[in-house]
Design an enzyme around this catalytic site. Sequence first.
Site, PDB file in Angstrom:
ATOM      1  N   HIS A 258      16.738 -20.754  42.877  1.00  0.00           N
ATOM      2  CA  HIS A 258      15.870 -20.867  44.051  1.00  0.00           C
ATOM      3  C   HIS A 258      15.268 -22.268  44.121  1.00  0.00           C
ATOM      4  CE1 HIS A 258      13.028 -19.584  47.136  1.00  0.00           C
ATOM      5  NE2 HIS A 258      12.119 -20.283  46.491  1.00  0.00           N
TER       6      HIS A 258
ATOM      7  N   ASP B 110       5.255  -9.577  51.425  1.00  0.00           N
ATOM      8  CA  ASP B 110       5.260 -11.042  51.475  1.00  0.00           C
ATOM      9  C   ASP B 110       5.587 -11.537  52.877  1.00  0.00           C
ATOM     10  OD1 ASP B 110       5.373 -13.808  50.408  1.00  0.00           O
ATOM     11  OD2 ASP B 110       7.443 -13.601  51.064  1.00  0.00           O
TER      12      ASP B 110
ATOM     13  N   ARG C 285      -0.566 -16.167  56.404  1.00  0.00           N
ATOM     14  CA  ARG C 285      -0.984 -17.414  55.728  1.00  0.00           C
ATOM     15  C   ARG C 285      -0.658 -18.624  56.584  1.00  0.00           C
ATOM     16  NH1 ARG C 285       2.449 -17.202  50.758  1.00  0.00           N
ATOM     17  NH2 ARG C 285       1.599 -19.253  50.295  1.00  0.00           N
TER      18      ARG C 285
ATOM     19  N   SER D 195       4.388 -15.242  46.166  1.00  0.00           N
ATOM     20  CA  SER D 195       5.284 -15.084  47.308  1.00  0.00           C
ATOM     21  C   SER D 195       6.738 -15.334  46.883  1.00  0.00           C
ATOM     22  CB  SER D 195       4.860 -16.075  48.405  1.00  0.00           C
ATOM     23  OG  SER D 195       5.859 -16.243  49.356  1.00  0.00           O
TER      24      SER D 195
ATOM     25  N   LYS E  93       9.902 -12.037  45.659  1.00  0.00           N
ATOM     26  CA  LYS E  93      11.238 -11.919  46.249  1.00  0.00           C
ATOM     27  C   LYS E  93      12.324 -12.098  45.181  1.00  0.00           C
ATOM     28  CE  LYS E  93       9.811 -14.920  49.242  1.00  0.00           C
ATOM     29  NZ  LYS E  93       9.278 -15.761  50.288  1.00  0.00           N
TER      30      LYS E  93
HETATM   31  N1  URA Z   1       8.166 -20.314  49.863  1.00  0.00           N
HETATM   32  C1  URA Z   1       7.828 -19.007  49.861  1.00  0.00           C
HETATM   33  O1  URA Z   1       8.682 -18.127  49.884  1.00  0.00           O
HETATM   34  N2  URA Z   1       6.522 -18.705  49.848  1.00  0.00           N
HETATM   35  C2  URA Z   1       5.529 -19.623  49.812  1.00  0.00           C
HETATM   36  O2  URA Z   1       4.382 -19.274  49.788  1.00  0.00           O
HETATM   37  C3  URA Z   1       5.917 -20.974  49.815  1.00  0.00           C
HETATM   38  C4  URA Z   1       7.247 -21.286  49.828  1.00  0.00           C
END
Ligand code: URA
Length: 452
Positions: free
Chosen positions: A84, A163, A170, A185, A189
Amino acid sequence: MNFNMNEIITKKRDGGKLTDGEIKFFIEGYTDGTIPDYQAAALLMAIYFQRMDEDETLELTTAMRDSGDIVDLSAISGKKVDKHSTGGIGDKITLVAGPLAAACGVPIAKMSGRGLGFTGGTIDKLESIPGFQTTLEPEAFFKQVDEIGISLIGQSGHIAPADKKLYALRDVTSTVGNLSLISSSIMSKKLAAGSDAILLDVKCGKGAFMENEEDAAELAETMCKIGNSAGKRTVAVLTDMNQPLGHAVGNAIEVIEAIETLKGRGPKDVTELAIYLSGWMVYLGEKASSLEEGQKMVREALDSGAALEVFRKLITAQGGNPDVIDDYNILPQPTCAIDLVFDEEMLNRSFGLNERNEDGVYYVSEIDNQLVGLCSQDTGAGREVKEDEIDPSAGVMVHKKIGDEVRIGDKLCTFVGNDEAEVKEAFEDAGNIYTFSLTKTEPPVLIKKTIQ
Ligand code: URA
């Protein structure tokens, strides 16, 4: 046990530590709609200012992970490694590192995202290949990984729905930039995506969430702690985002650069980072007994063309036209191109009247990388809001990077796309991308640190 949202907000506002039960109550209630946006927004702002400690951050991540499906990849044999990136400009590394790791035997069953704002997404890049499908049923997804070693698909709507809702909130309440909120966040995932190990590419610099290295290292350490405590081996690599990766920033043009890299002709930085990260993936996937061996294996997969063949098979398996590997004209072509050129006006703006180099050679000293991303978005390559359509042919070709020589008349970058007005807009917004110096500036170090 029943909790009261008002009391939870008050507790955090006053600097208290939330219990596991309170965090779970908030996440469950916000996901099912019983807690309204205004209370969730108030709590987010309290968290933003008062922060969360390690225990709270871990519980927040776990609760968000558990708000939706947890993918079961056990039908695929071998250790699955996810990769990621926290978001970069010109970051096409998954398109190169995925096939490299798969060519060395690591099963790559990866769900990727779309681009939003000034950063791009792997799924948009892949969809610029005519016919390429990014939605597969689970059975077909597993079967493809078992048969050819790799599948890259879009993220399902049921992964960490908490999220999804919270991130949207947010975004409009100025509460994105908090360490606990960002790390929970991302990691909720990743933990729900079912892999056995996680490799994080944490970007730092002008085109990243974290501008300075210290903040990026703190984010990386927090995410590693979360992943490792959840039982997944997690490693984070801190990498530079003060200038784009490679030269292409967009979609189809990034696919071309990724293919060139797999042919051994890619830009040095893309090649170096892809080898480093895929070397880690091979090691984490237990196909090599050390990182050095992993890197040696991926280098061989690059030199032999094995990784390029994996990419060809991936395109074919997901319905794309594999001839694209040998004929880039198959990709969407831009009809409009405007060059940003180093001219007298830029020279006069950069230096005093008496500051001139006799040989006419100057140097790029800085790039406003976020502005490169925004200009790429202007051309039509990116989205301002989720619903926007993108132009797969659009983007920016960045010819000059930090430390490069420039002379009057040199092309700095080229904006491309199909909508002339949008390409012009990008060009008009681009005036401050470059800063120049009279003496050579050293390019930033690409791979800064590895955290385990
Ligand atoms: N990427 C995400 O998935 N969440 C965040 O809060 C910032 C970057």
